[in-house]
Design a protein around this motif. Sequence first.
Motif, PDB file in Angstrom:
ATOM      1  N   PRO A 128      -1.175  10.661   0.196  1.00  0.00           N
ATOM      2  CA  PRO A 128      -0.365  10.791   1.421  1.00  0.00           C
ATOM      3  C   PRO A 128      -1.150  10.497   2.698  1.00  0.00           C
ATOM      4  N   LEU A 129      -2.441  10.880   2.731  1.00  0.00           N
ATOM      5  CA  LEU A 129      -3.251  10.560   3.911  1.00  0.00           C
ATOM      6  C   LEU A 129      -3.475   9.047   4.015  1.00  0.00           C
ATOM      7  N   TYR A 130      -3.649   8.388   2.878  1.00  0.00           N
ATOM      8  CA  TYR A 130      -3.723   6.920   2.879  1.00  0.00           C
ATOM      9  C   TYR A 130      -2.439   6.326   3.445  1.00  0.00           C
ATOM     10  N   TYR A 131      -1.316   6.856   3.010  1.00  0.00           N
ATOM     11  CA  TYR A 131      -0.018   6.368   3.477  1.00  0.00           C
ATOM     12  C   TYR A 131       0.067   6.454   4.999  1.00  0.00           C
ATOM     13  N   LEU A 132      -0.367   7.563   5.551  1.00  0.00           N
ATOM     14  CA  LEU A 132      -0.302   7.740   7.007  1.00  0.00           C
ATOM     15  C   LEU A 132      -1.268   6.813   7.733  1.00  0.00           C
ATOM     16  N   GLN A 133      -2.427   6.571   7.154  1.00  0.00           N
ATOM     17  CA  GLN A 133      -3.404   5.707   7.815  1.00  0.00           C
ATOM     18  C   GLN A 133      -2.907   4.270   7.913  1.00  0.00           C
ATOM     19  N   TYR A 134      -2.159   3.819   6.908  1.00  0.00           N
ATOM     20  CA  TYR A 134      -1.614   2.469   6.962  1.00  0.00           C
ATOM     21  C   TYR A 134      -0.276   2.413   7.685  1.00  0.00           C
ATOM     22  N   SER A 135       0.388   3.538   7.841  1.00  0.00           N
ATOM     23  CA  SER A 135       1.665   3.576   8.543  1.00  0.00           C
ATOM     24  C   SER A 135       1.464   3.742  10.041  1.00  0.00           C
ATOM     25  N   ARG A 136       0.604   4.668  10.438  1.00  0.00           N
ATOM     26  CA  ARG A 136       0.382   4.979  11.845  1.00  0.00           C
ATOM     27  C   ARG A 136      -1.113   5.040  12.154  1.00  0.00           C
ATOM     28  N   PRO A 137      -1.814   3.914  12.154  1.00  0.00           N
ATOM     29  CA  PRO A 137      -3.250   3.954  12.460  1.00  0.00           C
ATOM     30  C   PRO A 137      -3.557   4.481  13.851  1.00  0.00           C
ATOM     31  N   SER A 138      -2.612   4.320  14.799  1.00  0.00           N
ATOM     32  CA  SER A 138      -2.872   4.792  16.162  1.00  0.00           C
ATOM     33  C   SER A 138      -3.054   6.303  16.210  1.00  0.00           C
ATOM     34  N   LEU A 139      -2.398   7.035  15.301  1.00  0.00           N
ATOM     35  CA  LEU A 139      -2.541   8.490  15.291  1.00  0.00           C
ATOM     36  C   LEU A 139      -3.958   8.909  14.918  1.00  0.00           C
ATOM     37  N   TRP A 140      -4.607   8.128  14.059  1.00  0.00           N
ATOM     38  CA  TRP A 140      -5.946   8.476  13.607  1.00  0.00           C
ATOM     39  C   TRP A 140      -7.003   8.045  14.616  1.00  0.00           C
ATOM     40  N   ARG A 141      -6.645   7.092  15.485  1.00  0.00           N
ATOM     41  CA  ARG A 141      -7.565   6.700  16.552  1.00  0.00           C
ATOM     42  C   ARG A 141      -7.466   7.630  17.755  1.00  0.00           C
TER      43      ARG A 141
ATOM     44  N   LEU B  17     -12.388  14.314   8.460  1.00  0.00           N
ATOM     45  CA  LEU B  17     -12.003  15.215   7.374  1.00  0.00           C
ATOM     46  C   LEU B  17     -11.290  14.464   6.254  1.00  0.00           C
ATOM     47  N   ALA B  18     -10.432  13.509   6.625  1.00  0.00           N
ATOM     48  CA  ALA B  18      -9.736  12.719   5.611  1.00  0.00           C
ATOM     49  C   ALA B  18     -10.726  11.899   4.783  1.00  0.00           C
ATOM     50  N   GLY B  19     -11.736  11.337   5.441  1.00  0.00           N
ATOM     51  CA  GLY B  19     -12.744  10.568   4.710  1.00  0.00           C
ATOM     52  C   GLY B  19     -13.560  11.429   3.763  1.00  0.00           C
TER      53      GLY B  19
ATOM     54  N   VAL C 239       0.834  -1.202   0.000  1.00  0.00           N
ATOM     55  CA  VAL C 239       0.000   0.000   0.000  1.00  0.00           C
ATOM     56  C   VAL C 239       0.868   1.251   0.000  1.00  0.00           C
ATOM     57  N   LYS C 240       1.861   1.274   0.865  1.00  0.00           N
ATOM     58  CA  LYS C 240       2.713   2.458   0.949  1.00  0.00           C
ATOM     59  C   LYS C 240       3.534   2.650  -0.328  1.00  0.00           C
ATOM     60  N   GLY C 241       4.000   1.546  -0.919  1.00  0.00           N
ATOM     61  CA  GLY C 241       4.771   1.673  -2.157  1.00  0.00           C
ATOM     62  C   GLY C 241       3.935   2.178  -3.322  1.00  0.00           C
ATOM     63  N   VAL C 242       2.720   1.642  -3.477  1.00  0.00           N
ATOM     64  CA  VAL C 242       1.861   2.094  -4.571  1.00  0.00           C
ATOM     65  C   VAL C 242       1.431   3.541  -4.349  1.00  0.00           C
ATOM     66  N   CYS C 243       1.154   3.908  -3.108  1.00  0.00           N
ATOM     67  CA  CYS C 243       0.797   5.303  -2.809  1.00  0.00           C
ATOM     68  C   CYS C 243       1.903   6.257  -3.239  1.00  0.00           C
ATOM     69  N   CYS C 244       3.141   5.917  -2.890  1.00  0.00           N
ATOM     70  CA  CYS C 244       4.266   6.787  -3.247  1.00  0.00           C
ATOM     71  C   CYS C 244       4.458   6.849  -4.762  1.00  0.00           C
ATOM     72  N   MET C 245       4.387   5.707  -5.431  1.00  0.00           N
ATOM     73  CA  MET C 245       4.606   5.673  -6.875  1.00  0.00           C
ATOM     74  C   MET C 245       3.551   6.488  -7.611  1.00  0.00           C
ATOM     75  N   VAL C 246       2.272   6.254  -7.287  1.00  0.00           N
ATOM     76  CA  VAL C 246       1.196   6.960  -7.988  1.00  0.00           C
ATOM     77  C   VAL C 246       1.214   8.444  -7.643  1.00  0.00           C
ATOM     78  N   ALA C 247       1.526   8.773  -6.385  1.00  0.00           N
ATOM     79  CA  ALA C 247       1.568  10.184  -5.990  1.00  0.00           C
ATOM     80  C   ALA C 247       2.623  10.947  -6.785  1.00  0.00           C
ATOM     81  N   VAL C 248       3.775  10.321  -7.015  1.00  0.00           N
ATOM     82  CA  VAL C 248       4.851  10.988  -7.752  1.00  0.00           C
ATOM     83  C   VAL C 248       4.529  11.054  -9.250  1.00  0.00           C
ATOM     84  N   LEU C 249       4.205   9.902  -9.845  1.00  0.00           N
ATOM     85  CA  LEU C 249       3.953   9.873 -11.285  1.00  0.00           C
ATOM     86  C   LEU C 249       2.696  10.662 -11.654  1.00  0.00           C
ATOM     87  N   GLY C 250       1.617  10.434 -10.919  1.00  0.00           N
ATOM     88  CA  GLY C 250       0.391  11.167 -11.213  1.00  0.00           C
ATOM     89  C   GLY C 250       0.509  12.645 -10.916  1.00  0.00           C
TER      90      GLY C 250
END
Length: 419
Positions: free
Chosen positions: A101-114, A124-126, A38-49
């Motif tokens: 990037p918000l997707y990246y953070l949700q899968y990296s640090r879910p505790s921050l969003w809880r 707001l992210a949703g 998830v984090k890899g695809v997020c970074c790739m698409v964010a940069v290329l797109g």
Amino acid sequence: MLGAANGPVAVLSTALHVDSGTSSDDDDGLHDWARDMVKGVCCMVAVLGGVGNLLTLTAVPYASRCCRAPREVKRLRYSTATVFILNLAVADLLYCLVNLPLYYLQYSRPSLWRDPAHGFACPLAGVLRYTNAAADWMSLAGIAFNRCVCLLSIKWKGRIFGGWKSYVIIALIWLYGFLTQGLSLFQVYGEYGWNNLTRKCDFLKDGNGQPRTDWFLISWSIPCAVILVSYSLIFVKVKQSGRTILRSSKHQRMEHVEALLKTREDKTSRMIFVVFVTYCICVLPITVVNVADPYNKRPYVSIICYCIYWLQYCCNNIIYVVSNGVYRKAYIIFLTEVIPPLKRILKRPVSWQVRQSTAITTITGHTLSTRSFSPLSRQLQHTDSLRFCGESSARQAPGGERCAGAAAPGTGRKRSMTL
């Protein structure tokens, strides 16, 4: 409602100060390979797109106002299709630079969003993600509808898209994207928050139903129906115009006429196939998963489908912009002006520097030669153009646009408008 300090910016700043390891609070039951994918695809698409859509948003307006650009590129600034293409680029760019990037953070640090201290960040992210996605899908439908109306009816093209009306339609597209989940935003039907089932900021189940399932059914089916109907009508129109040209071109060498029409129909069919199949491949899987598995009992299937869906934000720019010859010329103009060494790298004069054009552009965005069969080419230009006016004078189209087929002041030549 909490202040802006408790929003996604605060979550991002907190995440940047936390080490890269995964704490026990962040263990959401997913395998590391899924989280890393998830984090890899997020970074790739964010940069290329992000790069591709930002290039479109800068190159097209710049090239259309460049004094050395050819006529077909300058006409982009007056084309209603360009308005919808740029709106799609804006929607894709926002998704790449904000929601991924918000997707990246949700899968990296879910505790921050809880964390209750960041209580407003998750809703707001949703809201941002679903509003952006609905507006992006409806923008694809808007492009299809614009092409269909412009080809089928000159009169209705001016009435619907003329002048400021195109911008009103763009505003309505974004308003539609917001209203599709407005009931959940105001907690009338469901609400937003951290969803332990989907492991991200998402719709929360309501006692009366599943708002996430309903959102996907509505937001996917409406643009899909518009795209399918619009391009079907375009294909029928191209077939009809081909038969009309064949009946009126008996003085031409029929084998060349038939070959030219066959090429045009093949390119139109290929364009329709690519647009519709890409939309279905990218968007349909996540729709099926969210409808058939509302409780996310197969989380890895959902993750794979979302990774496929995110690729759409790279593909849209290729399908609608890079594949069009006129937009490619706009890219070349912009890049050679901003980066002059590119002119030497090409080792030949760039195509937009040639003043005399010997081609016309059909609804597919491809060019057809006008050297050999000028009578036939003029008929193709008539049937495939957005405008066709008399040779005597320049008339104003509805909405204040100059008619594409009218002669420019001071010249005796007709102009054509690309679709």
